[in-house]
Design a protein around this motif. Sequence first.
Motif, PDB file in Angstrom:
ATOM      1  N   VAL A 135       0.842  -1.203   0.000  1.00  0.00           N
ATOM      2  CA  VAL A 135       0.000   0.000   0.000  1.00  0.00           C
ATOM      3  C   VAL A 135       0.874   1.249   0.000  1.00  0.00           C
ATOM      4  O   VAL A 135       0.605   2.221  -0.723  1.00  0.00           O
ATOM      5  CB  VAL A 135      -0.961   0.011   1.203  1.00  0.00           C
ATOM      6  N   GLN A 136       1.922   1.241   0.795  1.00  0.00           N
ATOM      7  CA  GLN A 136       2.831   2.390   0.833  1.00  0.00           C
ATOM      8  C   GLN A 136       3.507   2.594  -0.524  1.00  0.00           C
ATOM      9  O   GLN A 136       3.670   3.734  -0.979  1.00  0.00           O
ATOM     10  CB  GLN A 136       3.871   2.181   1.932  1.00  0.00           C
ATOM     11  N   ARG A 137       3.877   1.484  -1.175  1.00  0.00           N
ATOM     12  CA  ARG A 137       4.490   1.604  -2.503  1.00  0.00           C
ATOM     13  C   ARG A 137       3.485   2.179  -3.500  1.00  0.00           C
ATOM     14  O   ARG A 137       3.839   3.021  -4.338  1.00  0.00           O
ATOM     15  CB  ARG A 137       4.971   0.230  -2.971  1.00  0.00           C
ATOM     16  N   LEU A 142       1.313   6.534  -7.016  1.00  0.00           N
ATOM     17  CA  LEU A 142       0.230   7.474  -7.323  1.00  0.00           C
ATOM     18  C   LEU A 142       0.592   8.917  -6.992  1.00  0.00           C
ATOM     19  O   LEU A 142      -0.102   9.847  -7.402  1.00  0.00           O
ATOM     20  CB  LEU A 142      -1.037   7.084  -6.563  1.00  0.00           C
ATOM     21  N   GLY A 143       1.676   9.099  -6.239  1.00  0.00           N
ATOM     22  CA  GLY A 143       2.116  10.448  -5.887  1.00  0.00           C
ATOM     23  C   GLY A 143       1.255  11.116  -4.837  1.00  0.00           C
ATOM     24  O   GLY A 143       1.072  12.336  -4.869  1.00  0.00           O
ATOM     25  N   ILE A 144       0.730  10.320  -3.895  1.00  0.00           N
ATOM     26  CA  ILE A 144      -0.134  10.859  -2.848  1.00  0.00           C
ATOM     27  C   ILE A 144       0.345  10.368  -1.488  1.00  0.00           C
ATOM     28  O   ILE A 144       1.034   9.348  -1.393  1.00  0.00           O
ATOM     29  CB  ILE A 144      -1.612  10.447  -3.053  1.00  0.00           C
ATOM     30  N   PRO A 145      -0.010  11.080  -0.402  1.00  0.00           N
ATOM     31  CA  PRO A 145       0.328  10.584   0.932  1.00  0.00           C
ATOM     32  C   PRO A 145      -0.384   9.258   1.221  1.00  0.00           C
ATOM     33  O   PRO A 145      -1.515   9.048   0.756  1.00  0.00           O
ATOM     34  CB  PRO A 145      -0.188  11.688   1.864  1.00  0.00           C
ATOM     35  N   LEU A 150      -7.844   5.169   1.551  1.00  0.00           N
ATOM     36  CA  LEU A 150      -8.780   4.746   2.592  1.00  0.00           C
ATOM     37  C   LEU A 150      -8.813   3.226   2.739  1.00  0.00           C
ATOM     38  O   LEU A 150      -9.058   2.715   3.836  1.00  0.00           O
ATOM     39  CB  LEU A 150     -10.181   5.260   2.272  1.00  0.00           C
ATOM     40  N   ASP A 151      -8.586   2.512   1.639  1.00  0.00           N
ATOM     41  CA  ASP A 151      -8.629   1.056   1.671  1.00  0.00           C
ATOM     42  C   ASP A 151      -7.998   0.538   0.389  1.00  0.00           C
ATOM     43  O   ASP A 151      -7.930   1.259  -0.621  1.00  0.00           O
ATOM     44  CB  ASP A 151     -10.083   0.579   1.774  1.00  0.00           C
ATOM     45  N   ALA A 152      -7.534  -0.715   0.428  1.00  0.00           N
ATOM     46  CA  ALA A 152      -6.946  -1.344  -0.757  1.00  0.00           C
ATOM     47  C   ALA A 152      -7.180  -2.846  -0.686  1.00  0.00           C
ATOM     48  O   ALA A 152      -7.070  -3.452   0.386  1.00  0.00           O
ATOM     49  CB  ALA A 152      -5.450  -1.050  -0.851  1.00  0.00           C
ATOM     50  N   SER A 153      -7.515  -3.438  -1.830  1.00  0.00           N
ATOM     51  CA  SER A 153      -7.828  -4.866  -1.866  1.00  0.00           C
ATOM     52  C   SER A 153      -7.378  -5.475  -3.191  1.00  0.00           C
ATOM     53  O   SER A 153      -7.459  -4.836  -4.243  1.00  0.00           O
ATOM     54  CB  SER A 153      -9.327  -5.090  -1.693  1.00  0.00           C
ATOM     55  N   TRP A 154      -6.895  -6.728  -3.125  1.00  0.00           N
ATOM     56  CA  TRP A 154      -6.672  -7.499  -4.346  1.00  0.00           C
ATOM     57  C   TRP A 154      -8.033  -7.829  -4.958  1.00  0.00           C
ATOM     58  O   TRP A 154      -8.964  -8.253  -4.247  1.00  0.00           O
ATOM     59  CB  TRP A 154      -5.927  -8.785  -4.038  1.00  0.00           C
ATOM     60  N   LEU A 155      -8.140  -7.656  -6.289  1.00  0.00           N
ATOM     61  CA  LEU A 155      -9.389  -7.906  -7.016  1.00  0.00           C
ATOM     62  C   LEU A 155      -9.053  -8.653  -8.306  1.00  0.00           C
ATOM     63  O   LEU A 155      -9.273  -8.156  -9.408  1.00  0.00           O
ATOM     64  CB  LEU A 155     -10.105  -6.589  -7.329  1.00  0.00           C
ATOM     65  N   SER A 174      -7.302  13.910 -10.219  1.00  0.00           N
ATOM     66  CA  SER A 174      -6.097  14.730 -10.064  1.00  0.00           C
ATOM     67  C   SER A 174      -4.812  13.906 -10.031  1.00  0.00           C
ATOM     68  O   SER A 174      -3.720  14.480 -10.040  1.00  0.00           O
ATOM     69  CB  SER A 174      -6.194  15.553  -8.773  1.00  0.00           C
ATOM     70  N   LEU A 175      -4.913  12.599  -9.989  1.00  0.00           N
ATOM     71  CA  LEU A 175      -3.728  11.752  -9.881  1.00  0.00           C
ATOM     72  C   LEU A 175      -2.792  11.943 -11.073  1.00  0.00           C
ATOM     73  O   LEU A 175      -3.221  12.035 -12.219  1.00  0.00           O
ATOM     74  CB  LEU A 175      -4.132  10.285  -9.806  1.00  0.00           C
TER      75      LEU A 175
END
Length: 278
Positions: A135-137, A142-145, A150-155, A174-175
């Motif tokens: 998630v940190q990577r 994405l160039g964001i903090p 808010l959440d991340a999941s394998w899909l 804006s990404l």
Amino acid sequence: MKVRPYSEVDVFSSEPYRGNALAVVHDADGLSTEEMQRFATWTNLSETTFLLAPSSPEADYRVRIFTAIEELPFAGHPTLGTAKAWLDAGGSPRLDGTVIQECAAGLIPIRVAEDQLAFEAPPLTRYEPVDEPLVQRIAEILGIPRVNILDASWLVNGPRWIGVRLSSAQEVLSLQPDRAKAGDLEIGVVGPHESTEETQVEVRAFVGGDPVWEDPVTGSLNAGLARWLTDTAVATAPYAASQGTVLGRQGRVHISLSDGKIWVGGQVTGCVEGTVRL
């Protein structure tokens, strides 16, 4: 070489050339995997499909799906686009109002209703939270903090999507991700629109390692996102997603839920008809 029927269709847009293009080679029996991959690389579209005689007695046709670099067991916009091309070429489904597509992921039902097609989303083969280091990577890519995710999941449902949820559609739009850092990750980002908007969420899809870095409109990703967002009560079906906005497209993906099954729909327009020598 043999002269084969060929078509290109535009998927997930009510206006031609504002969705996602798909190349379809008809009567593709006899072509080798190498020949299919070479042609898909040459078209340089998100995907190219090859229509074959079905091996299952339940299927109307069999399809093989290629990106510019690899074959996929399933993909969303090629599923709808191939069904449209098959119907336009005179295909007649065995079941009234439903086309049954055979692909490496199995049999995929596709509903045909008025001006829209919709496929039943196949099960996710990997569906779990993403480890924190990844998630940190992704935040760096994405160039964001990190806190903005808010959440991340394998899909995973063919393509190896990682779904990333942000707090707003504007954040998604804006990404400015760093392609050089993405490696081979396939990242789908989603955020909600204001309640006054035509669509409920904005989606963007980034495909590391593929010549098509940002996919214009993505059925497989929207299928996975729909499963995740409805399971976590972030979204309620039916809803509509917009995608391709920053690319000048007007992708519209319509999500519905029936008996616990996700259906992913959109309009498909035939744009090019002819032949190809393969």
